[in-house]
Design a protein around this motif. Structure first.
Motif, PDB file in Angstrom:
ATOM      1  N   GLY A 167     -64.815  37.638  69.949  1.00  0.00           N
ATOM      2  CA  GLY A 167     -64.748  38.677  68.929  1.00  0.00           C
ATOM      3  C   GLY A 167     -63.293  39.016  68.663  1.00  0.00           C
ATOM      4  N   HIS A 230     -70.107  46.599  67.335  1.00  0.00           N
ATOM      5  CA  HIS A 230     -68.892  45.788  67.194  1.00  0.00           C
ATOM      6  C   HIS A 230     -67.644  46.663  67.291  1.00  0.00           C
ATOM      7  N   GLU A 264     -67.563  38.483  60.774  1.00  0.00           N
ATOM      8  CA  GLU A 264     -68.617  38.648  61.778  1.00  0.00           C
ATOM      9  C   GLU A 264     -69.613  37.487  61.699  1.00  0.00           C
TER      10      GLU A 264
END
Ligand SMILES: [Zn+2]
Length: 388
Positions: A167, A230, A264
């Motif tokens: 991420g 997130h 994403e």
């Protein structure tokens, strides 16, 4: 589950004969990621490789043939593997003049999926080999218009990224995958204490789950609501604040939203999902009338979470944003994605690392769920309503 990175060096007798020729692709490292239903073997390579996988029985094993390859002595290629449901040990050797064969001795028959991953910020070229139980198919539940409502409200908690996919990362090397898992676990605690709710986590530790699989798992768990967690990064380090997203009906509602959705959604390219994961596209179902109702609920759910997030810090956007996040595409489960802050902002990076803030975020999401359930009680929770 633990993340196993094998670091022991194989000072094998085989090595001298595997000396790299100048044009060969070298296997630099090997990593194992254990998920509840599969084990992922990742080979770090010095370039793109031609590979072929064959399966054998008696005893169960698979062979990975790599063309024009060599194995580096520091590759960390493990020998005996302990406590892995699938893998007993690795062996390798020169199979033919141009081919190196890596053999995985197995504990049981497997179904194998393999694919190549392109380099990203963290890793170079990789060959990914996923091992699944041969006789345990992943059950996919059909989309239901009226699931039976019994007892508790099930909240699917989706910690973004994981495994190969780190991420976003901050200056202090803060990894989004780690922060969001901590927040997810805090949220799980709160939900499981609540007499009317129960939780389901799409990812329980450090391994990758493809975006489609996250929605499938949620459906399988009979989830009533889905919340994906997130932490953001942006090229400008001044960007800060939390935001909440729902799925947009037609693409992204703003340029930033589109940019973010691309980022994403590219998780599958980084974390590793093979093409076949995308075959069962639910796109056609999106047109269903049910989706409209689900979107309405998603926006209402999102606005409650946003209000709660505002109480604990700054917001990046004051309204629920919409974008084409794959993970929000369940046609029958109201879903939101919470960007809990910008890891690329030094101040917020520090906050996101603190367990105090992680608990606050979890509490805010939990309160948002509570408020949503209260407001939408009749429409959402009644079994006779159109949607649920
Ligand atoms: Zn993310």
């Amino acid at each position: 589950m633990k993340r196993y990175i094998y670091t022991f060096i194989l000072a094998s007798l085989l090595l001298p004969m595997l000396a790299a020729s100048s044009s060969s692709i070298s296997v630099k490292n090997l990593r194992l990621w254990n998920a509840p239903d599969n084990t992922r073997v990742v080979l770090d390579l010095s370039g793109r490789i031609n590979h072929r996988i064959s399966t054998f029985t008696n005893p169960d094993r698979i062979a990975i043939d790599l063309k024009n390859a060599s194995v580096k002595s520091s590759s960390g290629m493990p020998h005996e593997i302990k406590n892995n449901p699938f893998i007993k040990r690795f062996r390798y050797g020169q199979y033919s003049k141009n081919v190196i064969r890596i053999v995985i001795d197995l504990n049981k028959p497997v179904r194998v999926k393999s694919f190549l991953l392109k380099p990203n910020k963290v890793y170079g070229d990789r060959l990914v080999i996923d091992l699944f139980d041969k006789y345990k198919a992943v059950a996919t539940k059909p989309i239901q218009s009226k699931p039976k409502r019994t007892g508790k409200v099930t909240i699917a908690i989706d910690a973004g990224h994981g495994g190969e996919d780190f991420g976003a990362s901050g200056k202090k090397k803060t990894r989004e995958k780690k922060i969001v898992l901590s927040i997810a676990k805090e949220l799980k605690k709160l939900i499981d204490k609540d007499p009317i709710m129960r939780s389901y986590m799409t990812r329980k530790s450090d391994y990758y789950v493809s975006l489609r699989k996250r929605t499938k798992l949620a459906r399988k768990a009979n989830a009533d609501l889905f919340v994906s967690i997130h932490a953001d990064a942006f090229r400008r380090s001044s960007a800060r604040g939390a935001s909440v997203y729902a799925l947009s009906q037609r693409g992204a509602s703003s340029e930033t939203a589109r940019w973010l959705a691309n980022k994403e959604n590219s998780a599958d390219l980084i974390g590793g999902a093979s093409i076949s994961d995308r075959e069962d596209d639910v796109a056609s179902v999106l047109l269903d009338m049910q989706m409209d109702k689900t979107l309405e609920f998603s926006l209402s759910f999102g606005s409650q979470v946003l209000k709660e997030m505002e109480k604990i810090g700054r917001l990046h956007s004051k309204t629920v944003q919409t974008a084409g996040f794959v993970v929000l595409k369940s046609p029958d489960i109201p879903s939101v994605l919470v960007e809990t802050g910008f890891i690329s902002n030094p101040y917020e990076e520090r906050k996101l690392r603190s367990s105090k803030y992680q608990k606050q975020v979890a509490r805010a999401i939990y309160n948002g769920i509570k408020k949503f359930l209260k407001i939408e009680k009749t429409a959402f929770l009644s079994p006779s309503s159109g949607n649920r």
